[in-house]
Design an enzyme around this catalytic site. Structure first.
Site, PDB file in Angstrom:
ATOM      1  N   LYS A 275       0.885  -1.174   0.000  1.00 52.68           N
ATOM      2  CA  LYS A 275       0.000   0.000   0.000  1.00 52.68           C
ATOM      3  C   LYS A 275       0.917   1.215   0.000  1.00 52.68           C
ATOM      4  O   LYS A 275       1.434   1.635   1.026  1.00 52.68           O
ATOM      5  CB  LYS A 275      -0.887  -0.006   1.244  1.00 52.68           C
ATOM      6  CG  LYS A 275      -2.216   0.724   1.109  1.00 52.68           C
ATOM      7  CD  LYS A 275      -2.110   2.219   0.810  1.00 52.68           C
ATOM      8  CE  LYS A 275      -1.750   3.045   2.008  1.00 52.68           C
ATOM      9  NZ  LYS A 275      -1.453   4.461   1.657  1.00 52.68           N
TER      10      LYS A 275
ATOM     11  N   SER B 281       2.174   5.212  -0.463  1.00 52.71           N
ATOM     12  CA  SER B 281       1.623   6.482   0.037  1.00 52.71           C
ATOM     13  C   SER B 281       0.634   7.058  -0.972  1.00 52.71           C
ATOM     14  O   SER B 281       0.868   7.023  -2.186  1.00 52.71           O
ATOM     15  CB  SER B 281       2.755   7.477   0.262  1.00 52.71           C
ATOM     16  OG  SER B 281       2.218   8.771   0.446  1.00 52.71           O
TER      17      SER B 281
ATOM     18  N   THR C  93       1.707   6.877  12.906  1.00 56.34           N
ATOM     19  CA  THR C  93       1.195   5.823  12.023  1.00 56.34           C
ATOM     20  C   THR C  93       1.566   4.449  12.585  1.00 56.34           C
ATOM     21  O   THR C  93       0.739   3.545  12.655  1.00 56.34           O
ATOM     22  CB  THR C  93       1.761   5.994  10.599  1.00 56.34           C
ATOM     23  OG1 THR C  93       1.394   7.295  10.144  1.00 56.34           O
ATOM     24  CG2 THR C  93       1.241   4.952   9.647  1.00 56.34           C
TER      25      THR C  93
ATOM     26  N   GLU D 289      10.168   1.309  10.160  1.00 59.78           N
ATOM     27  CA  GLU D 289      11.228   2.279   9.854  1.00 59.78           C
ATOM     28  C   GLU D 289      10.594   3.645  10.030  1.00 59.78           C
ATOM     29  O   GLU D 289       9.748   4.042   9.225  1.00 59.78           O
ATOM     30  CB  GLU D 289      11.713   2.105   8.411  1.00 59.78           C
ATOM     31  CG  GLU D 289      12.356   0.768   8.114  1.00 59.78           C
ATOM     32  CD  GLU D 289      13.653   0.569   8.852  1.00 59.78           C
ATOM     33  OE1 GLU D 289      14.245   1.573   9.305  1.00 59.78           O
ATOM     34  OE2 GLU D 289      14.064  -0.586   9.004  1.00 59.78           O
TER      35      GLU D 289
ATOM     36  N   GLU E 110      11.460  16.097  14.527  1.00 59.70           N
ATOM     37  CA  GLU E 110      11.674  15.908  13.097  1.00 59.70           C
ATOM     38  C   GLU E 110      10.875  16.942  12.297  1.00 59.70           C
ATOM     39  O   GLU E 110       9.666  17.059  12.475  1.00 59.70           O
ATOM     40  CB  GLU E 110      11.238  14.494  12.696  1.00 59.70           C
ATOM     41  CG  GLU E 110      11.590  14.160  11.258  1.00 59.70           C
ATOM     42  CD  GLU E 110      11.145  12.752  10.845  1.00 59.70           C
ATOM     43  OE1 GLU E 110       9.990  12.387  11.131  1.00 59.70           O
ATOM     44  OE2 GLU E 110      11.956  12.044  10.218  1.00 59.70           O
TER      45      GLU E 110
ATOM     46  N   LYS F 233      15.292   3.176  19.529  1.00 62.92           N
ATOM     47  CA  LYS F 233      14.375   4.080  20.231  1.00 62.92           C
ATOM     48  C   LYS F 233      13.124   4.351  19.378  1.00 62.92           C
ATOM     49  O   LYS F 233      12.566   3.422  18.776  1.00 62.92           O
ATOM     50  CB  LYS F 233      15.115   5.368  20.627  1.00 62.92           C
ATOM     51  CG  LYS F 233      16.183   5.117  21.706  1.00 62.92           C
ATOM     52  CD  LYS F 233      17.266   6.156  21.791  1.00 62.92           C
ATOM     53  CE  LYS F 233      16.865   7.496  22.310  1.00 62.92           C
ATOM     54  NZ  LYS F 233      18.008   8.425  22.427  1.00 62.92           N
TER      55      LYS F 233
HETATM   56  P1  NAD Z   1       3.095   8.588   7.098  1.00 61.66           P
HETATM   57  O1  NAD Z   1       3.241   7.895   8.403  1.00 61.66           O
HETATM   58  O2  NAD Z   1       2.155   9.727   7.007  1.00 61.66           O
HETATM   59  O3  NAD Z   1       2.636   7.570   5.958  1.00 61.66           O
HETATM   60  C1  NAD Z   1       3.371   6.391   5.690  1.00 61.66           C
HETATM   61  C2  NAD Z   1       2.434   5.365   5.091  1.00 61.66           C
HETATM   62  O4  NAD Z   1       1.512   4.968   6.106  1.00 61.66           O
HETATM   63  C3  NAD Z   1       1.590   5.881   3.927  1.00 61.66           C
HETATM   64  O5  NAD Z   1       1.436   4.858   2.957  1.00 61.66           O
HETATM   65  C4  NAD Z   1       0.246   6.174   4.586  1.00 61.66           C
HETATM   66  O6  NAD Z   1      -0.829   6.104   3.693  1.00 61.66           O
HETATM   67  C5  NAD Z   1       0.177   5.051   5.605  1.00 61.66           C
HETATM   68  N1  NAD Z   1      -0.703   5.262   6.753  1.00 61.66           N
HETATM   69  C6  NAD Z   1      -0.983   6.411   7.396  1.00 61.66           C
HETATM   70  N2  NAD Z   1      -1.826   6.182   8.429  1.00 61.66           N
HETATM   71  C7  NAD Z   1      -2.071   4.849   8.446  1.00 61.66           C
HETATM   72  C8  NAD Z   1      -2.844   3.988   9.283  1.00 61.66           C
HETATM   73  N3  NAD Z   1      -3.540   4.451  10.307  1.00 61.66           N
HETATM   74  N4  NAD Z   1      -2.841   2.667   9.019  1.00 61.66           N
HETATM   75  C9  NAD Z   1      -2.123   2.165   7.988  1.00 61.66           C
HETATM   76  N5  NAD Z   1      -1.387   2.928   7.154  1.00 61.66           N
HETATM   77  C10 NAD Z   1      -1.353   4.255   7.383  1.00 61.66           C
HETATM   78  O7  NAD Z   1       4.570   9.011   6.667  1.00 61.66           O
HETATM   79  P2  NAD Z   1       5.035   9.786   5.346  1.00 61.66           P
HETATM   80  O8  NAD Z   1       4.659  11.224   5.479  1.00 61.66           O
HETATM   81  O9  NAD Z   1       4.623   9.056   4.120  1.00 61.66           O
HETATM   82  O10 NAD Z   1       6.619   9.625   5.516  1.00 61.66           O
HETATM   83  C11 NAD Z   1       7.334  10.436   6.383  1.00 61.66           C
HETATM   84  C12 NAD Z   1       7.768   9.704   7.632  1.00 61.66           C
HETATM   85  O11 NAD Z   1       8.394   8.473   7.275  1.00 61.66           O
HETATM   86  C13 NAD Z   1       8.814  10.484   8.394  1.00 61.66           C
HETATM   87  O12 NAD Z   1       8.617  10.400   9.785  1.00 61.66           O
HETATM   88  C14 NAD Z   1      10.102   9.792   7.999  1.00 61.66           C
HETATM   89  O13 NAD Z   1      11.159   9.975   8.902  1.00 61.66           O
HETATM   90  C15 NAD Z   1       9.665   8.373   7.898  1.00 61.66           C
HETATM   91  N6  NAD Z   1      10.584   7.624   7.045  1.00 61.66           N
HETATM   92  C16 NAD Z   1      11.416   6.720   7.631  1.00 61.66           C
HETATM   93  C17 NAD Z   1      12.339   6.014   6.848  1.00 61.66           C
HETATM   94  C18 NAD Z   1      13.268   4.995   7.481  1.00 61.66           C
HETATM   95  O14 NAD Z   1      13.933   4.267   6.744  1.00 61.66           O
HETATM   96  N7  NAD Z   1      13.365   4.908   8.792  1.00 61.66           N
HETATM   97  C19 NAD Z   1      12.417   6.261   5.477  1.00 61.66           C
HETATM   98  C20 NAD Z   1      11.552   7.204   4.917  1.00 61.66           C
HETATM   99  C21 NAD Z   1      10.646   7.870   5.707  1.00 61.66           C
END
Ligand code: NAD
EC number: 1.2.1.3
Length: 496
Positions: free
Chosen positions: A176, A178, A233, A251, A383, A453
């Site tokens: 799924k 984004s 999330t 992640e 962040e 963490k």
């Molecule tokens: P987000 O949490 O808004 O969305 C991530 C995914 O989760 C999307 O596909 C979204 O549709 C889905 N989602 C949102 N709410 C949900 C729910 N209740 N149930 C199931 N799925 C749900 O994050 P984003 O804005 O797409 O990405 C940014 C975040 O991701 C930042 O915090 C960033 O640091 C993190 N990130 C981490 C890594 C890593 O490798 N650690 C890499 C990239 C991004």
């Protein structure tokens, strides 16, 4: 909207009939609509999971020979390599990231498929020590139907890390992507089919996280959820998944420190910081968002950093000369603006940038921004996920380490020094899943990626990722004669 191309879900080896609810994918660089995708409803999500479960139970992928999985994934890698320009174009349009970044990133993505294909091919079981005439053979089996929830910032890279590991291990995968950048991933289905992946093995469904993502993660038939996204999330998903005993790899976010020591040449230190901080307009989980600079070189560093940051070229992401592209949407611009305002209210000093800009009169852009601030400010501890960077004057090595470890995140960190002993010493004291010495953002399919963490649980990349998509089964053989347990005379009637 009706004139826009529609890319529907990829289910059972074909693009499914379009859902009645759709969402529009916007180009953040000019706010133009690019395409519509399905907003997949609950009933459809459940139906896809049920079908996927049948596919997993019946095969053929879950029962395929390792050599067959290897062949399909290697073929998919070569098909992808041949189509990089097409995928780059799509990534640039849906993320607003500069074309030079996406060319560099996408050129390497096939390596992830090749790496995990290789792991599947060389995977060996084990025979464990046992007492008596007993042998235990361990085998790794696929988990079942796994859900992958991916973010918008590196759509293909992050999806491929997860898809590669899960398919190599023999799972059925439901991705799924984004809602902000699903297009390139929806195009992957046909590529894998052409490579020979059996229908129904990779399902790609689009929709909002709060609906489609939530519906998917609530389904109790999943065997694993792999999420890259924000902490909120993760918590929403984990609270339901725990009820269903579904394991999660997560992640999440970061606040990566860039630790700069005085042995570092100032020019090099500034070059490093620009790279760490402003790739993807600061929208990566490991963005070097806190520059922790030793006081001995602080003034020279900051002078040059200001000059070089001001000279970065913000522009249309499709222009190969552009160095800084768009941020993902209006909310991102507003979040950056709010961070700047709060930093100033807390006594921070803007050294450069600080406001939204436009390139063509439309689109979402924010100036690369450096703010001198304290280590405890809101900006230093939270962040941003945008190009707003804290720079902090530090008095010595100990203070740099303490500040580096002083947030709730622990994903990436970089150390910049010419002193090898110091590099080793500091790296041991930094609490982060990935520590780079004289580098930042370095990534390889074989190099485990993940935080401690609040930055996450588990790893992408490497054997860890592959093994997290498997379950270990013991088969214990007794090749002796079973002793009589209920014989009063028998001693040591039990072995093993
Ligand atoms: P987000 O949490 O808004 O969305 C991530 C995914 O989760 C999307 O596909 C979204 O549709 C889905 N989602 C949102 N709410 C949900 C729910 N209740 N149930 C199931 N799925 C749900 O994050 P984003 O804005 O797409 O990405 C940014 C975040 O991701 C930042 O915090 C960033 O640091 C993190 N990130 C981490 C890594 C890593 O490798 N650690 C890499 C990239 C991004």
């Amino acid at each position: 909207m009706s004139n826009l191309p529609h890319i529907s879900n990829w289910v059972d080896g074909t693009h499914a009939a379009a859902a009645s609810d759709r969402l529009v994918v916007i180009n953040p660089a000019d706010e133009s609509p690019i395409a519509t995708v399905d907003a997949t409803p609950h009933a459809t999500v459940d139906e896809i999971v049920s079908k996927s479960l049948v596919t997993f139970k019946e095969g053929p992928w879950s029962r395929a020979e390792a050599s067959d999985r290897f062949a399909v994934l290697v073929k998919a890698a070569s098909l992808l390599r041949a189509r990089i320009p097409e995928f780059v174009e799509l990534e640039v349009r849906q993320t607003g990231r500069p074309i030079r970044e996406m060319r560099a990133q996408l050129a390497r993505i096939p390596e992830w498929l090749e790496y995990f294909a290789g792991l599947a091919r060389v995977q060996e079981g084990a025979v464990t020590p046992f007492k008596g005439p007993v042998v235990n053979t361990l085998v790794r089996l696929p988990l079942g139907v796994v859900a992958q929830i991916t973010p918008w910032n590196h759509p293909l890279l992050i999806s491929m890390k997860k898809i590669g590991a899960a398919l190599a291990a023999g799972n059925v995968v439901i991705v799924k992507p984004s809602e902000l950048a699903p297009l390139s991933i929806l195009k992957l289905g046909a590529l894998f089919k052409e490579a020979g992946l059996p229908d129904g093995t990779l399902q790609i469904i689009s929709g909002y996280g709060r609906d489609t993502g939530k519906f998917l993660c609530e389904n109790s038939h999943l065997s694993k959820i792999d999420i890259t996204g924000g902490l909120a999330t993760y918590k929403a998903i984990a609270s339901v998944a725990s009820q269903n005993m579904i394991p999660i790899t997560a992640e999440l976010g970061g606040k990566a420190p860039v630790c700069i020591f005085p042995s570092m040449d100032v020019q090099q230190a500034v070059k490093a910081s620009l790279f760490a901080s402003f790739i993807a307009s600061g929208q990566t989980c490991v963005t070097g968002s806190r520059l922790l600079v030793h006081m001995e070189i602080y003034d020279d560093f900051v002078n040059l950093l200001q000059k070089r940051t001001k000279a970065l070229r913000i522009g249309a992401p499709t222009d190969p000369k552009t160095q800084i592209g768009a941020v993902i949407n209006k909310a991102a611009v507003e979040r950056c603006t709010a961070f700047v305002s709060q930093a100033v209210e807390e006594g921070g000093k803007i050294l450069c940038g600080g406001k939204a800009v436009t390139v063509t009169g439309k689109g979402f852009f924010f100036e690369p921004t450096i703010i001198e601030t304290s280590s405890t400010s809101h900006l230093s501890c939270n962040e941003v996920f945008g190009p707003v960077i804290a720079v902090i004057r530090c008095k010595d090595e100990e203070e740099i380490i303490n500040i580096a470890n002083g947030t709730s995140f622990a994903l990436g960190a970089s150390i910049w020094t010419r002193d090898f002993t110091q590099a080793h010493r500091v790296s041991q004291k930094i609490d982060a899943g990935i520590v780079w010495i004289n580098g930042h953002h370095l990534n390889d399919p074989s190099s485990p990626w993940g935080g401690f963490k609040e930055s996450g649980i588990g790893k992408e990349n490497g054997r860890e990722a592959y093994e997290s998509y498997t379950r270990v089964k013991s088969t214990v053989y007794n090749y002796g004669i079973m002793p009589e347990w209920f014989d009063d005379e028998a001693e040591n009637a039990r072995y093993g």
